[in-house]
Design an enzyme around this catalytic site. Structure first.
Site, PDB file in Angstrom:
ATOM      1  N   CYS A 126      18.322   9.636  13.140  1.00 33.18           N
ATOM      2  CA  CYS A 126      17.456   9.189  12.036  1.00 33.18           C
ATOM      3  C   CYS A 126      17.178   7.688  12.083  1.00 33.18           C
ATOM      4  CB  CYS A 126      18.068   9.569  10.695  1.00 33.18           C
ATOM      5  SG  CYS A 126      19.833   9.354  10.613  1.00 33.18           S
ATOM      6  N   HIS A 234      17.487   5.388   4.728  1.00 42.33           N
ATOM      7  CA  HIS A 234      18.047   4.288   5.522  1.00 42.33           C
ATOM      8  C   HIS A 234      17.094   3.087   5.483  1.00 42.33           C
ATOM      9  CE1 HIS A 234      20.983   7.045   6.871  1.00 42.33           C
ATOM     10  NE2 HIS A 234      20.575   7.287   8.103  1.00 42.33           N
TER      11      HIS A 234
HETATM   12  C1  2RA Z   1      24.170   9.001   9.940  1.00 42.98           C
HETATM   13  N1  2RA Z   1      22.438   8.885  11.628  1.00 42.98           N
HETATM   14  O1  2RA Z   1      23.387   8.429   9.177  1.00 42.98           O
HETATM   15  C2  2RA Z   1      23.715   9.511  11.288  1.00 42.98           C
HETATM   16  C3  2RA Z   1      23.663  11.007  11.352  1.00 42.98           C
HETATM   17  N2  2RA Z   1      22.753  11.568  10.437  1.00 42.98           N
HETATM   18  O2  2RA Z   1      25.380   9.232   9.661  1.00 42.98           O
END
Ligand code: 2RA
Length: 329
Positions: A126, A234
């Site tokens: 991601c 994120h």
């Molecule tokens: C996380 N990118 O954010 C990794 C797995 N989804 O923990």
């Protein structure tokens, strides 16, 4: 299309079902797949009720497409079994991403590289997806030389157990922990496990996957991945050094014109991306674009995306959409 969703009861699996319905993906038959303990439970999709099945049963049903979000071990064992019966597998685990025989796809960037022979396709991590969505148009025009990225990652990336830990900490309840430390009122510079080079697996995924997706080993990425107590998506603070000279307005126009990117970039009115507003949306949001005053050929920017959507489910389904439009039709 007969579509299997492997890991249908997980966070990403649940978002995949939502996105399939939202985008009117041509599902004629859904095959929800989960672990043995969930077999027989019911799932409603597009106003129809389906029973969850196990992996063996799902393979024997010979789906056209299987969307996997069930961990690397399951994918390594079962993706080849689905491929052997003619299923196109799109996998969200890290199992196949750096396999030289498998493609690592962000549709806006490299879906055209796919052929009918690509029966197991890897969905990138991601935090990588939202980064390369910004890098690709800029690399094509200004040749990216080096990227320094600090991530601020949602606890949903870890899964249900992490969300439960935060809820328990809010309620001052002691229970099973997803992290080695409290996440409420905290920031953990520790996503996934530490490697021998003192980077975490998450940080090295950003380095290695970016090179593969851009098809250029000369793009250098140094990352620090941090977990923070948010759920919407994120965020990434990114510094990009270019080989070529650039005009900042051209940088902004180039990003604005790239499919899947939304610019939110007007400090005068406090306009910039935030995970609380990116949640539930499929675009990658970019703002705080500015020259790096400490380096003549570098810029800074802030990138936010819903890690369960463009970072996982939506990107996966966009790959499937490409397959049915260009290969399966
Ligand atoms: C996380 N990118 O954010 C990794 C797995 N989804 O923990």
């Amino acid at each position: 299309m007969k579509v299997a969703v492997v890991g249908a009861t997980g966070m990403v699996g649940q978002v995949m079902l939502k996105v399939l319905a939202e985008r009117n993906f041509p599902v004629t038959e859904l095959i929800p797949v989960a672990s043995e303990k969930s077999v027989g439970k019911k799932i409603t999709f597009n106003h129809k009720t389906y029973s969850i099945v196990g992996l063996e049963t799902a393979v024997n049903m010979q789906p056209d497409i299987a969307l996997f979000s069930a961990g690397g071990e399951t994918s390594l064992t079962w993706a080849p079994k689905f491929a052997a019966v003619g299923t196109y597998v799109i996998d969200n685990s890290s199992a196949w991403r750096m396999d030289d025989t498998k493609k690592l796809i962000v549709p806006e960037i490299n879906a055209t590289s796919l052929t009918k022979n690509d029966k197991i396709i890897a969905n990138p991590n991601c935090s990588t997806i939202q980064l390369v969505m910004a890098l690709k148009p800029l690399h094509d025009k200004f040749s990216v030389k080096r990227v320094i990225v600090s991530t601020y990652q949602s606890i949903t990336g870890t899964g249900v157990k992490a969300v439960k830990q935060l809820e328990n900490e809010y309620a001052n309840k002691k229970d099973e922990m997803a992290y080695p430390y409290p996440i409420h009122k905290n920031a953990l510079p520790h996503c996934d496990v530490f490697l021998d080079n003192d980077y975490t697996k998450e940080e090295m995924k950003l380095t290695h996957e970016t090179k593969k997706i851009l098809g250029d080993e000369n793009v250098f990425v140094s990352a620090t991945a941090v977990r923070i107590p948010v759920v919407g998506g994120h965020s990434e603070a990114v510094n990009i050094e270019f080989e070529k000279d650039f005009d900042l307005n051209e940088i902004k126009t180039t990003l604005k014109d790239f499919p899947g990117i939304t610019l939110q970039d007007n400090p005068a009115v406090n306009s910039y991306p935030m995970p609380i507003y990116a949640e539930g949306k499929n675009d990658v949001f970019i703002g705080r674009i500015r020259k790096d005053h400490s380096h003549p050929k570098a810029i800074n920017m802030w990138i936010v995306a819903d890690n369960l959507r463009k970072g996982a489910a939506t990107n996966t389904i966009q790959i499937a959409e490409y397959l049915i439009k260009n290969i399966l039709s």
